[in-house]
Design a protein around this motif. Structure first.
Motif, mmCIF file in Angstrom:
data_model
loop_
_atom_site.group_PDB
_atom_site.id
_atom_site.type_symbol
_atom_site.label_atom_id
_atom_site.label_comp_id
_atom_site.label_asym_id
_atom_site.label_seq_id
_atom_site.Cartn_x
_atom_site.Cartn_y
_atom_site.Cartn_z
ATOM 1 N N SER A 34 30.248 46.516 27.693
ATOM 2 C CA SER A 34 31.409 46.974 28.314
ATOM 3 C C SER A 34 32.729 46.116 27.910
ATOM 4 N N SER A 35 33.320 45.642 28.788
ATOM 5 C CA SER A 35 34.395 44.933 28.343
ATOM 6 C C SER A 35 35.240 44.188 29.743
ATOM 7 N N ILE A 36 35.750 43.270 29.597
ATOM 8 C CA ILE A 36 36.913 42.865 30.772
ATOM 9 C C ILE A 36 38.074 43.905 30.686
ATOM 10 N N ILE A 96 27.252 44.002 29.790
ATOM 11 C CA ILE A 96 28.092 42.658 29.368
ATOM 12 C C ILE A 96 29.440 42.919 29.279
ATOM 13 N N LEU A 97 30.431 42.009 29.837
ATOM 14 C CA LEU A 97 31.778 42.431 29.656
ATOM 15 C C LEU A 97 32.434 41.107 28.976
ATOM 16 N N PRO A 98 32.339 41.489 27.535
ATOM 17 C CA PRO A 98 33.190 40.409 26.630
ATOM 18 C C PRO A 98 34.725 40.324 27.089
ATOM 19 N N GLY A 99 35.181 39.302 26.648
ATOM 20 C CA GLY A 99 36.604 38.958 26.657
ATOM 21 C C GLY A 99 36.819 39.313 25.221
ATOM 22 N N ARG A 130 45.028 31.832 27.048
ATOM 23 C CA ARG A 130 44.207 32.453 28.274
ATOM 24 C C ARG A 130 42.983 31.983 28.475
ATOM 25 N N THR A 131 42.268 31.547 27.456
ATOM 26 C CA THR A 131 40.878 31.280 27.665
ATOM 27 C C THR A 131 41.074 29.846 28.026
ATOM 28 N N LEU A 132 39.749 29.288 28.941
ATOM 29 C CA LEU A 132 39.573 28.119 29.326
ATOM 30 C C LEU A 132 39.126 27.226 28.288
ATOM 31 N N LEU A 133 38.099 27.907 27.237
ATOM 32 C CA LEU A 133 37.723 27.057 26.280
ATOM 33 C C LEU A 133 38.589 26.625 24.926
ATOM 34 N N GLY A 134 39.586 27.548 25.161
ATOM 35 C CA GLY A 134 40.576 27.171 24.057
ATOM 36 C C GLY A 134 40.139 27.981 22.756
ATOM 37 N N GLY A 162 34.663 33.166 28.021
ATOM 38 C CA GLY A 162 35.514 31.900 27.880
ATOM 39 C C GLY A 162 36.447 31.704 28.943
ATOM 40 N N GLY A 163 36.169 32.277 30.197
ATOM 41 C CA GLY A 163 36.937 32.110 31.221
ATOM 42 C C GLY A 163 38.307 32.695 31.367
ATOM 43 N N LEU A 164 38.599 33.597 30.124
ATOM 44 C CA LEU A 164 39.824 34.479 30.367
ATOM 45 C C LEU A 164 40.032 35.034 31.746
ATOM 46 N N PHE A 165 39.030 35.758 32.385
ATOM 47 C CA PHE A 165 39.365 36.633 33.357
ATOM 48 C C PHE A 165 39.585 35.672 34.646
ATOM 49 N N VAL A 166 39.310 34.650 34.931
ATOM 50 C CA VAL A 166 39.408 33.683 36.147
ATOM 51 C C VAL A 166 40.635 32.913 35.863
ATOM 52 N N ASN A 167 41.330 32.772 34.769
ATOM 53 C CA ASN A 167 42.611 32.165 34.596
ATOM 54 C C ASN A 167 43.780 32.749 34.952
#
Length: 258
Positions: A147-149, A189-192, A215-219, A251-256
């Motif tokens: 799927s996808s975010i 699975i929901l990729p960013g 936007r990602t937390l992992l840069g 990579g943490g995009l959704f929660v940021n």
């Protein structure tokens, strides 16, 4: 490793996330792979080297062309897999197109084609695989849909794409409920933002690319290999009690929200 069965067949696609999944499954001991691709000159030229490489590694491989938006393509894929391997144990449905388009001027054809490929195509192949998994002996299998975010978040030029991905997540949740009694697990699975063909033109805008990275937390943006690992997990017996799940891999995009 991924299944206790000697014959272990999986259906994936030809490039990007699909290609990375094929390579990772082969590394982890898959005995049989079904590769689906569109079937035009470009995709034919890409699938054959991948198929040859997998076979050099000792993985029996079947390549099936066809437009996934057509019902008969899914029937052909499953039939070929059963003829080659006797059963279908794992499905990775990685279909997806996103022709970026402004909502107010979006041609109806763009909406229809995106829905036909992304949602209808996913439904067709998931249903076809599930029918086979339910009737084979022993019953069961693992259905995994990419799927996808974008199905959780809005995008100004994705008013056609986002709804199809939201529907795919919902499809897998409902399939988990419907198919659990057959020993079939269904997960999404929901990729960013993953750097693949689907967004290569969009990411040529360097300002936008930098924004997405920040936007990602992992840069960094995701790679197809970042998705292949979680796919492998959901396919394997490590996830034998996981069904109806929606795993965000971004990579943490959704929660940021900062």
């Amino acid at each position: 490793m991924l299944s206790s069965r000697d014959t272990d067949s999986r259906r994936i696609s030809r490039r990007g996330i699909g290609r990375a999944c094929a390579i990772e499954f082969a590394k982890q001991g898959a005995s049989g792979l079904i590769l689906h691709y569109l079937g035009d000159a470009e995709t034919e030229g890409e699938i054959q080297p991948l198929k040859a490489d997998l076979e050099r590694q000792g993985v029996r491989t079947v390549a099936i062309p066809g437009d996934i938006a057509l019902l008969e393509t899914s029937a052909k894929i499953i039939q070929a897999g059963v003829e080659a391997f006797g059963r279908i144990d794992i499905l990775v449905s990685n279909v997806g197109i996103c022709p970026f388009s402004d909502f107010l001027t979006m041609p109806l054809e763009t909406w229809e084609r995106t829905r036909q490929v992304n949602l209808d195509g996913t439904f067709y192949i998931v249903q076809a695989a599930a029918v086979q998994m339910a009737k084979q002996t022993p019953q069961g299998g693992s259905l995994i849909a990419i799927s996808s975010i974008s199905g959780l978040l809005g995008g100004a030029q994705q008013c056609h794409y986002g709804p199809t991905k939201a529907a795919i997540t919902s499809l897998m949740q409902n399939c988990a409920v419907a198919l659990g009694k057959y020993g079939i697990r269904a997960n999404a699975i929901l990729p960013g933002t993953v750097a693949t063909d689907i967004n290569k033109e969009d990411l040529k805008d360097l300002k936008k690319k930098e924004y997405m990275i920040n936007r990602t937390l992992l840069g960094r943006l995701g790679t197809p290999e970042d998705i292949a690992g979680p796919v492998l997990f959901l396919a394997s017996d490590l996830a034998k009690y996981v069904t109806g799940a929606s795993l965000v891999v971004d990579g943490g995009l959704f929660v940021n929200f900062q």
